[in-house]
Structures are given as C-alpha cells and as structure tokens.
Design a protein around this motif. Structure first.
Motif, PDB file in Angstrom:
ATOM      1  N   ALA A 248     -81.368  38.396  38.133  1.00 18.78           N
ATOM      2  CA  ALA A 248     -80.740  38.299  36.822  1.00 18.78           C
ATOM      3  C   ALA A 248     -81.817  38.471  35.751  1.00 18.78           C
ATOM      4  CB  ALA A 248     -80.049  36.956  36.657  1.00 18.78           C
TER       5      ALA A 248
ATOM      6  N   SER B 195     -82.353  39.217  31.307  1.00 18.54           N
ATOM      7  CA  SER B 195     -81.703  39.296  30.001  1.00 18.54           C
ATOM      8  C   SER B 195     -81.674  40.745  29.528  1.00 18.54           C
ATOM      9  CB  SER B 195     -82.458  38.439  28.985  1.00 18.54           C
ATOM     10  OG  SER B 195     -83.727  39.014  28.736  1.00 18.54           O
TER      11      SER B 195
ATOM     12  N   THR C  95     -77.900  40.065  31.822  1.00 16.13           N
ATOM     13  CA  THR C  95     -77.182  38.973  31.174  1.00 16.13           C
ATOM     14  C   THR C  95     -77.402  38.980  29.665  1.00 16.13           C
ATOM     15  OG1 THR C  95     -79.025  37.426  31.443  1.00 16.13           O
ATOM     16  CG2 THR C  95     -77.395  37.512  33.218  1.00 16.13           C
ATOM     17  N   LYS C  96     -76.402  38.480  28.959  1.00 16.50           N
ATOM     18  CA  LYS C  96     -76.498  38.312  27.510  1.00 16.50           C
ATOM     19  C   LYS C  96     -76.087  36.877  27.215  1.00 16.50           C
ATOM     20  CE  LYS C  96     -75.109  40.528  23.229  1.00 16.50           C
ATOM     21  NZ  LYS C  96     -74.355  41.662  22.664  1.00 16.50           N
ATOM     22  N   ARG C  97     -77.031  36.129  26.667  1.00 14.63           N
ATOM     23  CA  ARG C  97     -76.825  34.697  26.410  1.00 14.63           C
ATOM     24  C   ARG C  97     -76.431  33.953  27.687  1.00 14.63           C
ATOM     25  NH1 ARG C  97     -73.828  35.918  20.866  1.00 14.63           N
ATOM     26  NH2 ARG C  97     -75.696  36.195  19.612  1.00 14.63           N
ATOM     27  N   GLY C  98     -77.057  34.373  28.793  1.00 18.08           N
ATOM     28  CA  GLY C  98     -76.843  33.699  30.072  1.00 18.08           C
ATOM     29  C   GLY C  98     -75.608  34.120  30.840  1.00 18.08           C
ATOM     30  N   LYS C  99     -74.816  35.021  30.291  1.00 15.68           N
ATOM     31  CA  LYS C  99     -73.592  35.468  30.978  1.00 15.68           C
ATOM     32  C   LYS C  99     -73.746  36.916  31.429  1.00 15.68           C
ATOM     33  CE  LYS C  99     -70.767  32.311  28.497  1.00 15.68           C
ATOM     34  NZ  LYS C  99     -69.530  31.728  28.645  1.00 15.68           N
ATOM     35  N   PRO C 100     -73.327  37.239  32.656  1.00 12.90           N
ATOM     36  CA  PRO C 100     -73.460  38.607  33.160  1.00 12.90           C
ATOM     37  C   PRO C 100     -72.637  39.597  32.342  1.00 12.90           C
ATOM     38  CG  PRO C 100     -72.456  37.166  34.818  1.00 12.90           C
ATOM     39  CD  PRO C 100     -72.698  36.349  33.603  1.00 12.90           C
ATOM     40  N   VAL C 101     -73.267  40.736  32.003  1.00 12.06           N
ATOM     41  CA  VAL C 101     -72.555  41.782  31.272  1.00 12.06           C
ATOM     42  C   VAL C 101     -72.578  43.124  32.000  1.00 12.06           C
ATOM     43  CG1 VAL C 101     -72.813  40.743  28.995  1.00 12.06           C
ATOM     44  CG2 VAL C 101     -74.575  42.283  29.841  1.00 12.06           C
TER      45      VAL C 101
END
Length: 86
Positions: free
Chosen positions: A5, A7, A32-38
C-alpha cells in the motif's frame, strides 16, 4: 504475491519503481488516498496476450518477441523502493 500500500504522493514520486515491482511479478500495489484504497496496480494476466493470437495470426513475429521478453524479464535485477512506515 505481496500487496504493497502506498499513498498517492509516494506513488507519484516512485511510479517507475512501483511499475517494476508489478511488472516483474514481485508485488501488487494498492494506491491509497487518505488511507483508503483508490486504485490497484497489477500485472496483466498471461491469458490476455493469448487472446491476441487469433487476431494477428500464429506465425506473426510479434509472438516470438513477446515470448523472448517474458523469458528475459526475470533476468533483470529489481530496484527496491524503501517503504515508508506509518
């Protein structure tokens, strides 16, 4: 295959190294963006190239080149990106 993972900022900064990890089958990268997978970077399946054979013709030199590239890609040394903790 390990899943890494990173950023968006780190993915931008180390994009070519991450692509190398994916291309040589050493990792799958989750952006990830702000800890969420994108997004996920993953190698295409070998089956995908096989579907092209009917379109070009079995004797097309393209397939010899692709086979050679696939065999040789494991000879290259992978550059490892240092992963950030936290």
């Amino acid at each position: 295959m390990p899943r890494i993972a990173v950023s968006v900022a780190d993915a931008k900064k180390h994009f070519s190294e991450l692509l190398n990890r994916v291309a040589y089958g050493h990792a799958e990268v989750v952006v990830t963006k702000r800890g969420k997978p994108v997004a996920v970077l993953s190698a295409p399946s070998e089956r995908g190239l096989g579907s092209i054979k009917g379109w070009l013709g079995i004797r097309d030199p393209f397939f010899k080149d692709i086979d050679r590239i696939l065999k040789e890609r494991h000879k290259h040394k992978l550059r490892i990106v240092k992963e950030r903790k936290g």
